[in-house]
Design a protein around this motif. Sequence first.
Motif, PDB file in Angstrom:
ATOM      1  N   ASP A  10      31.029  44.080 -38.990  1.00 46.15           N
ATOM      2  CA  ASP A  10      31.816  42.918 -38.566  1.00 46.15           C
ATOM      3  C   ASP A  10      32.508  43.206 -37.241  1.00 46.15           C
ATOM      4  O   ASP A  10      32.494  42.387 -36.312  1.00 46.15           O
ATOM      5  CB  ASP A  10      32.837  42.599 -39.661  1.00 46.15           C
ATOM      6  N   ARG A  11      33.109  44.378 -37.125  1.00 44.52           N
ATOM      7  CA  ARG A  11      33.809  44.751 -35.898  1.00 44.52           C
ATOM      8  C   ARG A  11      32.860  44.868 -34.707  1.00 44.52           C
ATOM      9  O   ARG A  11      33.204  44.472 -33.580  1.00 44.52           O
ATOM     10  CB  ARG A  11      34.540  46.098 -36.100  1.00 44.52           C
ATOM     11  N   LEU A  12      31.642  45.365 -34.966  1.00 46.08           N
ATOM     12  CA  LEU A  12      30.663  45.561 -33.894  1.00 46.08           C
ATOM     13  C   LEU A  12      29.973  44.264 -33.470  1.00 46.08           C
ATOM     14  O   LEU A  12      29.246  44.253 -32.480  1.00 46.08           O
ATOM     15  CB  LEU A  12      29.607  46.579 -34.330  1.00 46.08           C
ATOM     16  N   GLY A  13      30.159  43.202 -34.215  1.00 47.20           N
ATOM     17  CA  GLY A  13      29.549  41.928 -33.847  1.00 47.20           C
ATOM     18  C   GLY A  13      28.200  41.663 -34.483  1.00 47.20           C
ATOM     19  O   GLY A  13      27.451  40.796 -34.001  1.00 47.20           O
ATOM     20  N   TYR A  14      27.863  42.385 -35.553  1.00 46.93           N
ATOM     21  CA  TYR A  14      26.629  42.086 -36.278  1.00 46.93           C
ATOM     22  C   TYR A  14      26.686  40.646 -36.789  1.00 46.93           C
ATOM     23  O   TYR A  14      27.752  40.136 -37.134  1.00 46.93           O
ATOM     24  CB  TYR A  14      26.443  43.049 -37.438  1.00 46.93           C
ATOM     25  N   ALA A  15      25.518  40.001 -36.864  1.00 43.66           N
ATOM     26  CA  ALA A  15      25.483  38.580 -37.191  1.00 43.66           C
ATOM     27  C   ALA A  15      25.620  38.301 -38.680  1.00 43.66           C
ATOM     28  O   ALA A  15      26.210  37.291 -39.079  1.00 43.66           O
ATOM     29  CB  ALA A  15      24.183  37.957 -36.674  1.00 43.66           C
ATOM     30  N   VAL A  16      25.045  39.186 -39.524  1.00 41.43           N
ATOM     31  CA  VAL A  16      24.983  38.879 -40.956  1.00 41.43           C
ATOM     32  C   VAL A  16      24.953  40.163 -41.765  1.00 41.43           C
ATOM     33  O   VAL A  16      24.389  41.176 -41.340  1.00 41.43           O
ATOM     34  CB  VAL A  16      23.746  37.997 -41.272  1.00 41.43           C
ATOM     35  N   CYS A  17      25.574  40.109 -42.944  1.00 38.83           N
ATOM     36  CA  CYS A  17      25.563  41.216 -43.896  1.00 38.83           C
ATOM     37  C   CYS A  17      24.893  40.727 -45.169  1.00 38.83           C
ATOM     38  O   CYS A  17      25.375  39.778 -45.811  1.00 38.83           O
ATOM     39  CB  CYS A  17      26.993  41.667 -44.189  1.00 38.83           C
ATOM     40  N   TRP A  18      23.770  41.346 -45.537  1.00 37.80           N
ATOM     41  CA  TRP A  18      23.005  40.939 -46.712  1.00 37.80           C
ATOM     42  C   TRP A  18      23.296  41.875 -47.879  1.00 37.80           C
ATOM     43  O   TRP A  18      23.568  43.067 -47.694  1.00 37.80           O
ATOM     44  CB  TRP A  18      21.504  40.993 -46.425  1.00 37.80           C
ATOM     45  N   ALA A  19      23.198  41.348 -49.100  1.00 35.11           N
ATOM     46  CA  ALA A  19      23.290  42.157 -50.320  1.00 35.11           C
ATOM     47  C   ALA A  19      22.144  41.770 -51.249  1.00 35.11           C
ATOM     48  O   ALA A  19      21.714  40.615 -51.265  1.00 35.11           O
ATOM     49  CB  ALA A  19      24.626  41.954 -51.018  1.00 35.11           C
ATOM     50  N   ALA A  20      21.669  42.729 -52.019  1.00 36.12           N
ATOM     51  CA  ALA A  20      20.490  42.530 -52.865  1.00 36.12           C
ATOM     52  C   ALA A  20      20.873  42.575 -54.335  1.00 36.12           C
ATOM     53  O   ALA A  20      21.972  42.996 -54.708  1.00 36.12           O
ATOM     54  CB  ALA A  20      19.450  43.608 -52.564  1.00 36.12           C
ATOM     55  N   GLU A  21      19.929  42.136 -55.184  1.00 35.49           N
ATOM     56  CA  GLU A  21      20.084  42.275 -56.627  1.00 35.49           C
ATOM     57  C   GLU A  21      18.704  42.473 -57.250  1.00 35.49           C
ATOM     58  O   GLU A  21      17.703  41.977 -56.729  1.00 35.49           O
ATOM     59  CB  GLU A  21      20.778  41.052 -57.241  1.00 35.49           C
ATOM     60  N   ALA A  22      18.673  43.201 -58.341  1.00 37.20           N
ATOM     61  CA  ALA A  22      17.428  43.393 -59.091  1.00 37.20           C
ATOM     62  C   ALA A  22      17.747  43.267 -60.576  1.00 37.20           C
ATOM     63  O   ALA A  22      17.661  42.200 -61.156  1.00 37.20           O
ATOM     64  CB  ALA A  22      16.792  44.742 -58.771  1.00 37.20           C
ATOM     65  N   TYR A  23      18.178  44.370 -61.209  1.00 32.40           N
ATOM     66  CA  TYR A  23      18.635  44.300 -62.594  1.00 32.40           C
ATOM     67  C   TYR A  23      19.826  45.238 -62.766  1.00 32.40           C
ATOM     68  O   TYR A  23      19.950  45.982 -63.732  1.00 32.40           O
ATOM     69  CB  TYR A  23      17.508  44.616 -63.589  1.00 32.40           C
ATOM     70  N   GLY A  24      20.710  45.185 -61.765  1.00 37.88           N
ATOM     71  CA  GLY A  24      21.952  45.950 -61.798  1.00 37.88           C
ATOM     72  C   GLY A  24      23.096  45.060 -61.357  1.00 37.88           C
ATOM     73  O   GLY A  24      23.498  44.149 -62.073  1.00 37.88           O
ATOM     74  N   SER A  25      23.610  45.296 -60.164  1.00 40.86           N
ATOM     75  CA  SER A  25      24.680  44.458 -59.639  1.00 40.86           C
ATOM     76  C   SER A  25      24.123  43.117 -59.177  1.00 40.86           C
ATOM     77  O   SER A  25      22.978  43.022 -58.732  1.00 40.86           O
ATOM     78  CB  SER A  25      25.351  45.164 -58.455  1.00 40.86           C
ATOM     79  N   ASP A  26      24.944  42.070 -59.296  1.00 41.75           N
ATOM     80  CA  ASP A  26      24.512  40.769 -58.783  1.00 41.75           C
ATOM     81  C   ASP A  26      25.018  40.600 -57.354  1.00 41.75           C
ATOM     82  O   ASP A  26      26.061  41.136 -56.979  1.00 41.75           O
ATOM     83  CB  ASP A  26      25.027  39.635 -59.675  1.00 41.75           C
ATOM     84  N   ALA A  27      24.283  39.854 -56.561  1.00 40.66           N
ATOM     85  CA  ALA A  27      24.610  39.724 -55.140  1.00 40.66           C
ATOM     86  C   ALA A  27      25.805  38.811 -54.901  1.00 40.66           C
ATOM     87  O   ALA A  27      26.569  39.027 -53.960  1.00 40.66           O
ATOM     88  CB  ALA A  27      23.392  39.206 -54.378  1.00 40.66           C
ATOM     89  N   ALA A  28      25.984  37.785 -55.724  1.00 42.52           N
ATOM     90  CA  ALA A  28      27.047  36.812 -55.464  1.00 42.52           C
ATOM     91  C   ALA A  28      28.427  37.464 -55.498  1.00 42.52           C
ATOM     92  O   ALA A  28      29.284  37.200 -54.640  1.00 42.52           O
ATOM     93  CB  ALA A  28      26.963  35.671 -56.473  1.00 42.52           C
ATOM     94  N   THR A  29      28.661  38.315 -56.483  1.00 42.80           N
ATOM     95  CA  THR A  29      29.963  38.971 -56.596  1.00 42.80           C
ATOM     96  C   THR A  29      30.202  39.900 -55.416  1.00 42.80           C
ATOM     97  O   THR A  29      31.302  39.938 -54.842  1.00 42.80           O
ATOM     98  CB  THR A  29      30.047  39.756 -57.913  1.00 42.80           C
ATOM     99  N   VAL A  30      29.178  40.644 -55.033  1.00 42.43           N
ATOM    100  CA  VAL A  30      29.293  41.554 -53.892  1.00 42.43           C
ATOM    101  C   VAL A  30      29.624  40.778 -52.620  1.00 42.43           C
ATOM    102  O   VAL A  30      30.496  41.160 -51.838  1.00 42.43           O
ATOM    103  CB  VAL A  30      27.987  42.358 -53.713  1.00 42.43           C
TER     104      VAL A  30
END
Length: 351
Positions: free
Chosen positions: A26-46
């Motif tokens: 965020d500080r460096l100016g990246y456009a987007v941060c993605w998160a994944a899900e499979a059968y462990g953590s869910d992406a929405a909460t992250v």
Amino acid sequence: MQLGINLGYWGAGMDADNLAVAKEADRLGYAVCWAAEAYGSDAATVLSWVAAQTERIDIGSAIFQIPARQPAMTAMTAATLDSLSGGRFRLGLGVSGPQVSEGWYGVKFDKPLGRTREYVDLVRKAMARERLTHEGEHWTLPLPGGPGKPLKLTVHPQREHIPLYIAAIGPKNLEQTGEIADGALLIFPAAEHLEETTLRHLRAGREKAGKTMDGFDVVPTLPIAVGGDDRIDALADMFRPYTALYVGGMGSPKQNFYNQLARRMGYEKEAAEIQDKYLAGDKDGAAAAIPRQLIDSTALLGSVARIADRMQAYAAAGVTTLTLSPAGFTLEERIAALRAGTEALERAGLA
């Protein structure tokens, strides 16, 4: 060309580091941060956790699994995340794979193209606050003969149009993605093969919809490892287990989309050997069988200057957002790779 960051799967023991990586991006100016899900953590909460502790960077699901949620729930989640983040959410969708869909969610993995098309149609209708009615092969809303009635989203999304991406690998899925989505999420993309394996199919879908590639976001994820150009072999070795997992073990012998992609890139014999060894339990042998060139062509390895040259090749091939997955066992290594990505983008003249 913009840069993104992929945090991968949450819950692997580096959660605090992942948040620090997101903040630095965020500080460096990246456009987007993605998160994944499979059968462990869910992406929405992250993503809600990351959005609450960043200011400018977009947050994106890469991916929300289609068998995991009814379309209306996905629309609700997208609208909520977009509102909570101040209009920074990007919705990435994918059908997952047969093992996860049927073994984890109990959803038959059949007709993935038709299922995806209906799902996207329903999600778009719901997010547009239309009354949800649909008669299709996979969903019927409201259910006939019961008390259900057509409903519409009760909240007003932050934006009228939330960007929708689809994770696509195969030619037919890529073509449909070009037709119905705003962007494509790609994995194992080699710049020199991107036109033949990917872009021509996306372009065909865009043409089918009466559109061009203008405004369509082509988003591959690439691992990045920074070091001297005399250490390319060692840097490539860092990604052998990762590549072996996908090419060898992510799916059944008949349904491994990543293995099929490697074959389309010219690694027919090698892909078969990697899969045979991985599925036989010889993970080390599968990793050793991966040609270094396969890893080198689908990752960013070496000095900032070498990485800058590779970035130029991806931009020339048609990539619009290059998502990085920084390698390293420590936070310092991952942050260094993140900063090197920004430096390389500037050096390539693409910032």
